[in-house]
Design an enzyme around this catalytic site. Structure first.
Site, PDB file in Angstrom:
ATOM      1  N   ASN A 184       0.856  -1.185   0.000  1.00  0.00           N
ATOM      2  CA  ASN A 184       0.000   0.000   0.000  1.00  0.00           C
ATOM      3  C   ASN A 184       0.890   1.234   0.000  1.00  0.00           C
ATOM      4  OD1 ASN A 184      -2.950  -0.960   0.417  1.00  0.00           O
ATOM      5  ND2 ASN A 184      -1.746  -2.189   1.857  1.00  0.00           N
ATOM      6  N   GLU A 185       1.111   1.764  -1.171  1.00  0.00           N
ATOM      7  CA  GLU A 185       2.032   2.869  -1.354  1.00  0.00           C
ATOM      8  C   GLU A 185       1.380   4.200  -0.955  1.00  0.00           C
ATOM      9  OE1 GLU A 185       4.999   2.342  -1.747  1.00  0.00           O
ATOM     10  OE2 GLU A 185       5.498   0.877  -3.290  1.00  0.00           O
ATOM     11  N   PRO A 186       2.179   5.269  -0.848  1.00  0.00           N
ATOM     12  CA  PRO A 186       1.611   6.589  -0.527  1.00  0.00           C
ATOM     13  C   PRO A 186       0.418   6.923  -1.418  1.00  0.00           C
ATOM     14  CG  PRO A 186       3.995   6.696  -0.482  1.00  0.00           C
ATOM     15  CD  PRO A 186       3.651   5.316  -0.971  1.00  0.00           C
TER      16      PRO A 186
ATOM     17  N   SER B 270      -2.599   5.542  -0.758  1.00  0.00           N
ATOM     18  CA  SER B 270      -3.577   4.469  -0.584  1.00  0.00           C
ATOM     19  C   SER B 270      -4.721   4.925   0.325  1.00  0.00           C
ATOM     20  CB  SER B 270      -2.918   3.227   0.006  1.00  0.00           C
ATOM     21  OG  SER B 270      -1.987   2.678  -0.898  1.00  0.00           O
TER      22      SER B 270
ATOM     23  N   THR C 179      10.335   2.146  -3.380  1.00  0.00           N
ATOM     24  CA  THR C 179      10.102   0.719  -3.126  1.00  0.00           C
ATOM     25  C   THR C 179      10.865  -0.132  -4.128  1.00  0.00           C
ATOM     26  OG1 THR C 179       7.908   1.185  -2.229  1.00  0.00           O
ATOM     27  CG2 THR C 179       8.331  -1.069  -2.952  1.00  0.00           C
TER      28      THR C 179
END
Length: 640
Positions: free
Chosen positions: A173-175, A177, A192
């Site tokens: 869940n990346e920035p 999300s 990432t």
């Protein structure tokens, strides 16, 4: 069921406070050692599995991948084999998987989980759930919904294990999300992918997408434990625990979960207010080390040199208790100034015929035997090239010992270039085979033994170029090739007696008065940390030897960062000429100069990074009111 919340009942005690301060919004515990912390987490998981089994219920675990949970899985496997812990009542759901990614690929999380856990315990294969990295794109949305539905139909997650990325991602869940997001496909953040680059032999080989459980899915777990090890996680851990809930730091969403614990080692906890600046939290027991740290922090906060701090500065910054222990701020300032000034020396091996009472190193013996341990065949000149230059020019018997071959950091195209040159000269069949292997190699192939030998020899020749330039005789350069490293892949073998024996032998042979070793723990793939652990174990075995009573150990940094100013115990100034000499020594490591395989998120070349770090250290000293040097290399003494 035992949890980390019941830590007083667990045999492996953490350090520090257990309760949150007014700054902290997530419960956290801090351990001296990530291995001990991992055992505690494994005990909690085992307790949950057993409690569920006693009720004839299934235990539903959400599992993570990456380096953080490996020791947890190792302990669970040990408990299964030695203590009879059964996984027959366990259902697992993994957080994520790269997309696209075949499960047979050595970089897949399917491969990872079977390698570290599932192949070694009695779990029913039908109870293992890992996102399918090869599901057809047209079926992806339906597949993700079905994954969430299966978690719910299994009774929901009883326990969710998490790591944390430097972007603040949990799972993938990346920035950005959403807090209610479910399992879905996601595009990976650049950072990432950079962090994953070493495992894939370069960022260009890292998939751009992944399948991940969503924030909403994770937050439905009854219990969440997040692991964070190492200095490179300290900044994001602080933001997650103490910051506001922000979508661009997804881990902050866990502040809204009522049963979450962050489990940290000392390095990951460094930036928490109660650890970094405890005087802002409440009363503290002031000692010289904490006083020195606080005064330097105060200088930075007030943007003043040490000798200009006033009583008001101390009082306004939560340090009135410290001021009450001394007569005036002047006394505190002089104390701190003198301590910092006494760390500066142009004689890292000790200055002959000089009073050494206020110097970081002893005067005698005037000519010292020195071992500089370098984890990779370039850490020495990158981190302390100027100091090496001084030690050699000042007449000490300097030895450099490269602990690993560094072969995995040589790009295939560099190895191919050297193999083709060698083949053009010798025409030997061996080089033709290596050339063929390199041309046919894919990202899923391991290096053959022959290719690894070639890459190791490339790095040896580069090391000799640098050490000869600095004036060190070849016989004083040692290549230890510690066995733990020689796997041909990122994942290393555990340290064993053979590694320790090799280290013991070189130390026992030279009988050093000084040892220098890398204390740079931000290493993206952990080799420096393992090399330091090998040294510490060796010192533990050798400390009773007579010659060890005269041996001082200095830890250097510089490949990734420097020591904090308050930590520095020896600062070696560098002139502009020495900066250039250090730069040239680094340039001999040509395969590591431009397109570096393991440089982390910092895109600067190593020589630029090293110079910037050294100049920054000197600038910090100058801002505190000390002399204005061009650059400085910094060291901390290790007492074994």
């Amino acid at each position: 069921m035992k949890t980390i919340l019941d830590v007083k009942d667990i045999k492996h005690k953490p350090v520090g406070q257990f309760e949150e301060t007014r700054f902290e919004k997530i419960h956290n515990v801090i351990f001296n050692d990530s291995k001990v912390a991992s055992i505690v987490i494994a005990e909690e998981i085992a307790s949950l599995i057993q409690a569920k089994a006693e009720k004839n219920e299934m235990c539903v675990l959400g599992l993570a991948t990456g380096s953080s949970p490996i020791k947890v899985y190792e302990e669970l496997v040990r408990m299964h084999k030695e203590e009879g812990l059964s996984f027959s009542n366990v259902i697992t759901f993994n957080l994520d998987e790269y997309f696209p990614m075949e499960k047979e690929n050595i970089q897949s999380y399917y491969y990872f989980m079977h390698q570290h856990l599932f192949d070694h315990v009695d779990i029913d294969p039908k109870h293992i759930n890992i996102p399918n990295g090869m599901v057809a794109s047209k079926d992806l949305n339906a597949y993700c919904q079905a994954y969430d539905d299966k978690i719910l139909s299994s009774g929901g997650l009883d326990f969710q294990l998490l790591g944390i990325g430097r972007t603040g991602h949990i799972g993938f869940n990346e920035p950005g999300s959403h807090i209610n997001s479910g399992t879905r496909s996601i595009t990976l953040d650049h950072i990432t992918r950079v962090d994953a680059g070493p495992a894939f032999q370069g960022i260009e080989n890292v998939p751009r997408k992944a399948i991940t459980m969503g924030i909403g899915t994770i937050k439905k777990a009854k219990r969440i434990v997040l692991l964070a090890w190492g200095q490179n996680k300290a900044e994001i851990v602080k933001k997650a625990i103490e910051g506001d809930i922000l979508s661009h730091i997804p881990a902050t969403y866990l502040q809204e979960h009522s049963n979450t614990t962050f489990v940290l080692d000392n390095e990951a906890a460094t930036n928490l207010i109660r650890i970094g600046t405890p005087w802002l939290v409440g009363s503290v027991k002031w000692n010289p080390t904490l006083m020195h740290k606080a005064i330097i922090w105060l200088c930075d906060r007030k943007n003043k040199p040490i000798l200009q701090l006033t009583d008001k500065d101390y009082n306004d910054s939560g340090m009135s208790e410290l001021l009450n222990q001394e007569t005036t701020s002047y006394d505190l300032n002089i104390q701190a100034f003198n301590k910092l000034q006494h760390t500066i020396t142009g004689w890292p091996g000790g200055k002959p015929n000089a009073d050494d009472s206020h110097r970081p190193e002893r005067e005698k013996p005037i000519k010292k035997r020195v071992i500089i341990f370098s984890p990779h065949p370039d850490d020495d000149v990158i981190s302390m090239g100027g100091t090496i230059d001084r030690l050699i020019s000042q007449g000490h018997d300097v030895h450099i010992a490269y602990q690993t071959s560094g072969n995995i950091a040589v790009p295939d195209y560099e190895a191919l270039k050297v193999a083709e040159i060698a083949d053009s000269i010798s025409g030997e069949e061996a080089f033709k085979d290596i050339i063929s292997s390199l041309k046919e190699k894919t990202t899923n192939d391991y290096d053959s033994l022959e290719i690894r030998k070639l890459k190791a020899n490339i790095r040896r020749s580069e090391s000799f170029g640098a050490t000869r330039f600095l004036g060190l005789p070849d016989e004083n350069v040692h290549f230890l090739d510690l066995p733990f490293y020689e796997t041909g892949i990122i994942k290393k073998n555990p340290i064993d007696k053979h590694d320790i024996s090799i280290m013991n032998a070189i130390i026992d042979k030279i009988k050093p008065h000084q040892i220098y070793a890398a204390g740079d723990l931000d290493d993206p793939h952990g080799t420096r940390r393992m090399c330091l652990n090998v040294l510490f174990q060796s010192l533990s075995q050798l400390k009773s030897k007579d010659y060890m009573k005269d041996c001082w150990v200095w830890l250097y940094r510089g490949a990734w960062n420097s020591w904090s100013t308050h930590e520095i115990e020896m600062a070696v100034p560098m002139s502009p000429t020495q900066i250039l000499r250090k730069r040239k020594a680094i340039f001999f490591h040509q395969t590591q100069k431009d397109d570096v395989m393991f440089q982390g998120e910092d895109s600067r070349e190593f020589w630029v990074r090293a110079e910037d770090i050294n100049k920054d250290t000197a600038e910090k000293y100058n801002k505190l009111g000390l002399a204005n040097y061009a650059a400085m290399e910094a060291f901390v003494r290790y007492h074994f």
